[in-house]
Design a protein around this motif. Sequence first.
Motif, PDB file in Angstrom:
ATOM      1  N   ALA A  31       0.918  -1.086   0.061  1.00  0.00           N
ATOM      2  CA  ALA A  31       0.136   0.099  -0.098  1.00  0.00           C
ATOM      3  C   ALA A  31       0.868   1.289  -0.053  1.00  0.00           C
ATOM      4  CB  ALA A  31      -1.075  -0.057   1.201  1.00  0.00           C
ATOM      5  N   ASN A  32       0.376   2.263  -0.538  1.00  0.00           N
ATOM      6  CA  ASN A  32       1.003   3.626  -0.332  1.00  0.00           C
ATOM      7  C   ASN A  32       0.177   4.223   0.990  1.00  0.00           C
ATOM      8  OD1 ASN A  32       3.164   3.782  -2.082  1.00  0.00           O
ATOM      9  ND2 ASN A  32       2.189   4.871  -3.704  1.00  0.00           N
ATOM     10  N   VAL A  33       0.874   4.243   1.844  1.00  0.00           N
ATOM     11  CA  VAL A  33       0.093   4.702   3.140  1.00  0.00           C
ATOM     12  C   VAL A  33      -0.521   6.123   3.059  1.00  0.00           C
ATOM     13  CG1 VAL A  33       0.551   5.170   5.714  1.00  0.00           C
ATOM     14  CG2 VAL A  33       1.603   3.274   4.402  1.00  0.00           C
ATOM     15  N   PRO A  34       0.217   7.281   2.662  1.00  0.00           N
ATOM     16  CA  PRO A  34      -0.491   8.516   2.701  1.00  0.00           C
ATOM     17  C   PRO A  34      -1.887   8.604   1.847  1.00  0.00           C
ATOM     18  CG  PRO A  34       1.938   8.562   2.010  1.00  0.00           C
ATOM     19  CD  PRO A  34       1.378   7.071   1.884  1.00  0.00           C
ATOM     20  N   CYS A  35      -1.676   7.737   0.863  1.00  0.00           N
ATOM     21  CA  CYS A  35      -3.170   7.846  -0.041  1.00  0.00           C
ATOM     22  C   CYS A  35      -4.056   6.893  -0.039  1.00  0.00           C
ATOM     23  CB  CYS A  35      -2.939   8.047  -1.481  1.00  0.00           C
ATOM     24  SG  CYS A  35      -2.046   6.710  -2.400  1.00  0.00           S
ATOM     25  N   GLY A  36      -3.489   5.857   0.607  1.00  0.00           N
ATOM     26  CA  GLY A  36      -4.281   4.344   0.924  1.00  0.00           C
ATOM     27  C   GLY A  36      -4.496   3.396   0.038  1.00  0.00           C
ATOM     28  N   ASP A  37      -3.826   3.813  -1.204  1.00  0.00           N
ATOM     29  CA  ASP A  37      -4.069   2.853  -2.409  1.00  0.00           C
ATOM     30  C   ASP A  37      -3.479   1.693  -2.212  1.00  0.00           C
ATOM     31  OD1 ASP A  37      -5.326   5.005  -3.685  1.00  0.00           O
ATOM     32  OD2 ASP A  37      -3.821   5.541  -5.081  1.00  0.00           O
ATOM     33  N   VAL A  38      -3.985   0.528  -2.625  1.00  0.00           N
ATOM     34  CA  VAL A  38      -3.686  -0.941  -2.524  1.00  0.00           C
ATOM     35  C   VAL A  38      -3.264  -1.348  -3.623  1.00  0.00           C
ATOM     36  CG1 VAL A  38      -4.136  -2.882  -1.388  1.00  0.00           C
ATOM     37  CG2 VAL A  38      -4.597  -0.893  -0.427  1.00  0.00           C
ATOM     38  N   GLY A  59      -6.417   2.317  -6.850  1.00  0.00           N
ATOM     39  CA  GLY A  59      -5.418   3.286  -6.914  1.00  0.00           C
ATOM     40  C   GLY A  59      -5.888   4.476  -7.799  1.00  0.00           C
ATOM     41  N   CYS A  60      -4.707   5.524  -7.827  1.00  0.00           N
ATOM     42  CA  CYS A  60      -5.066   6.542  -8.722  1.00  0.00           C
ATOM     43  C   CYS A  60      -4.453   6.078 -10.338  1.00  0.00           C
ATOM     44  CB  CYS A  60      -3.993   7.562  -8.510  1.00  0.00           C
ATOM     45  SG  CYS A  60      -2.227   7.031  -8.489  1.00  0.00           S
ATOM     46  N   ALA A  61      -4.785   6.696 -11.204  1.00  0.00           N
ATOM     47  CA  ALA A  61      -4.448   6.129 -12.698  1.00  0.00           C
ATOM     48  C   ALA A  61      -3.129   5.692 -12.917  1.00  0.00           C
ATOM     49  CB  ALA A  61      -5.010   7.158 -13.971  1.00  0.00           C
ATOM     50  N   ILE A  62      -2.213   6.667 -12.305  1.00  0.00           N
ATOM     51  CA  ILE A  62      -0.589   6.292 -12.489  1.00  0.00           C
ATOM     52  C   ILE A  62      -0.415   5.280 -11.902  1.00  0.00           C
ATOM     53  CG2 ILE A  62       1.615   7.239 -11.949  1.00  0.00           C
ATOM     54  CD1 ILE A  62       0.370   9.033 -13.762  1.00  0.00           C
ATOM     55  N   SER A  63      -0.688   4.782 -10.632  1.00  0.00           N
ATOM     56  CA  SER A  63      -0.322   3.456 -10.102  1.00  0.00           C
ATOM     57  C   SER A  63      -0.890   2.356 -10.771  1.00  0.00           C
ATOM     58  CB  SER A  63      -0.864   3.547  -8.441  1.00  0.00           C
ATOM     59  OG  SER A  63      -2.164   3.524  -8.469  1.00  0.00           O
ATOM     60  N   MET A  64      -2.177   2.584 -11.138  1.00  0.00           N
ATOM     61  CA  MET A  64      -2.905   1.142 -11.954  1.00  0.00           C
ATOM     62  C   MET A  64      -2.383   1.257 -13.335  1.00  0.00           C
ATOM     63  SD  MET A  64      -4.827   0.021  -9.587  1.00  0.00           S
ATOM     64  CE  MET A  64      -3.809   0.436  -8.474  1.00  0.00           C
ATOM     65  N   PRO A 100       6.582  14.165 -10.581  1.00  0.00           N
ATOM     66  CA  PRO A 100       5.823  14.314  -9.287  1.00  0.00           C
ATOM     67  C   PRO A 100       4.995  13.339  -8.719  1.00  0.00           C
ATOM     68  CG  PRO A 100       5.122  15.833 -11.025  1.00  0.00           C
ATOM     69  CD  PRO A 100       5.803  14.959 -11.628  1.00  0.00           C
ATOM     70  N   ARG A 101       4.763  12.429  -9.373  1.00  0.00           N
ATOM     71  CA  ARG A 101       3.923  11.096  -9.046  1.00  0.00           C
ATOM     72  C   ARG A 101       4.672   9.890  -8.811  1.00  0.00           C
ATOM     73  NH1 ARG A 101      -1.447  12.117 -10.274  1.00  0.00           N
ATOM     74  NH2 ARG A 101      -1.906  10.456  -8.808  1.00  0.00           N
ATOM     75  N   LEU A 102       6.008  10.150  -8.466  1.00  0.00           N
ATOM     76  CA  LEU A 102       7.037   8.930  -8.264  1.00  0.00           C
ATOM     77  C   LEU A 102       6.174   7.928  -7.347  1.00  0.00           C
ATOM     78  CD1 LEU A 102       9.540   9.035  -9.829  1.00  0.00           C
ATOM     79  CD2 LEU A 102      10.781   9.879  -7.689  1.00  0.00           C
ATOM     80  N   LYS A 103       5.790   8.333  -6.153  1.00  0.00           N
ATOM     81  CA  LYS A 103       5.542   7.068  -5.423  1.00  0.00           C
ATOM     82  C   LYS A 103       4.124   6.442  -5.778  1.00  0.00           C
ATOM     83  CE  LYS A 103       6.439   7.961  -0.663  1.00  0.00           C
ATOM     84  NZ  LYS A 103       7.133   9.280  -0.265  1.00  0.00           N
ATOM     85  N   CYS A 104       3.403   7.134  -6.637  1.00  0.00           N
ATOM     86  CA  CYS A 104       2.375   6.376  -7.392  1.00  0.00           C
ATOM     87  C   CYS A 104       2.984   5.313  -8.306  1.00  0.00           C
ATOM     88  CB  CYS A 104       1.403   7.199  -8.073  1.00  0.00           C
ATOM     89  SG  CYS A 104       0.569   8.642  -7.032  1.00  0.00           S
ATOM     90  N   ALA A 105       3.801   6.024  -9.101  1.00  0.00           N
ATOM     91  CA  ALA A 105       4.439   5.013 -10.164  1.00  0.00           C
ATOM     92  C   ALA A 105       5.114   3.852  -9.854  1.00  0.00           C
ATOM     93  CB  ALA A 105       5.428   6.062 -11.208  1.00  0.00           C
TER      94      ALA A 105
HETATM   95 FE1  FES Z   1      -2.155   6.803  -4.175  1.00  0.00          FE
HETATM   96 FE2  FES Z   1      -1.355   7.679  -6.576  1.00  0.00          FE
HETATM   97  S1  FES Z   1      -2.524   8.780  -5.367  1.00  0.00           S
HETATM   98  S2  FES Z   1      -0.864   5.588  -5.708  1.00  0.00           S
END
Ligand code: FES
Length: 127
Positions: A31-38, A59-64, A100-105
């Motif tokens: 998971a990305n803790v700050p946003c909760g994406d799993v 998760g967000c478009a970038i992570s998926m 800027p979306r490194l954590k997502c990617a």
């Molecule tokens: Fe959570 Fe992108 S906003 S992984």
Amino acid sequence: MSPYEDLIIDHWRNPRNKGTLPDPDVDVTEANVPCGDVLRLQLKVRNGVAEDVRFDGRGCAISMASASLLTEMIKGKRLEELWEMREEELLDALGGVIKPRLKCALLPYRTLRKALEALGVRGRGRA
Ligand code: FES
């Protein structure tokens, strides 16, 4: 829109290898803790090769999109080869437009590392 943005949108809208495997050899969630994406990642391994792979999660478009793209990079590769894969390879494949979306990617990359660790892969020659 740049070709890379098109690529990200395409993978987000039409994710590759999304779903679950009936009998995976490894099944991890990160998971990305700050946003909760799993993200959940499953691998089927045969003779040290990632024969099949699936991801699922929210998760967000970038992570998926990154997860979808990474599954295409995973399939058919040796586990040691995957362990040697650097973050930059995934970021380059994504086009580097997501700085800027490194954590997502990189959520999928971290999930893959976790899967490889669970399989006992620690580097060249060890699987
Ligand atoms: Fe959570 Fe992108 S906003 S992984």
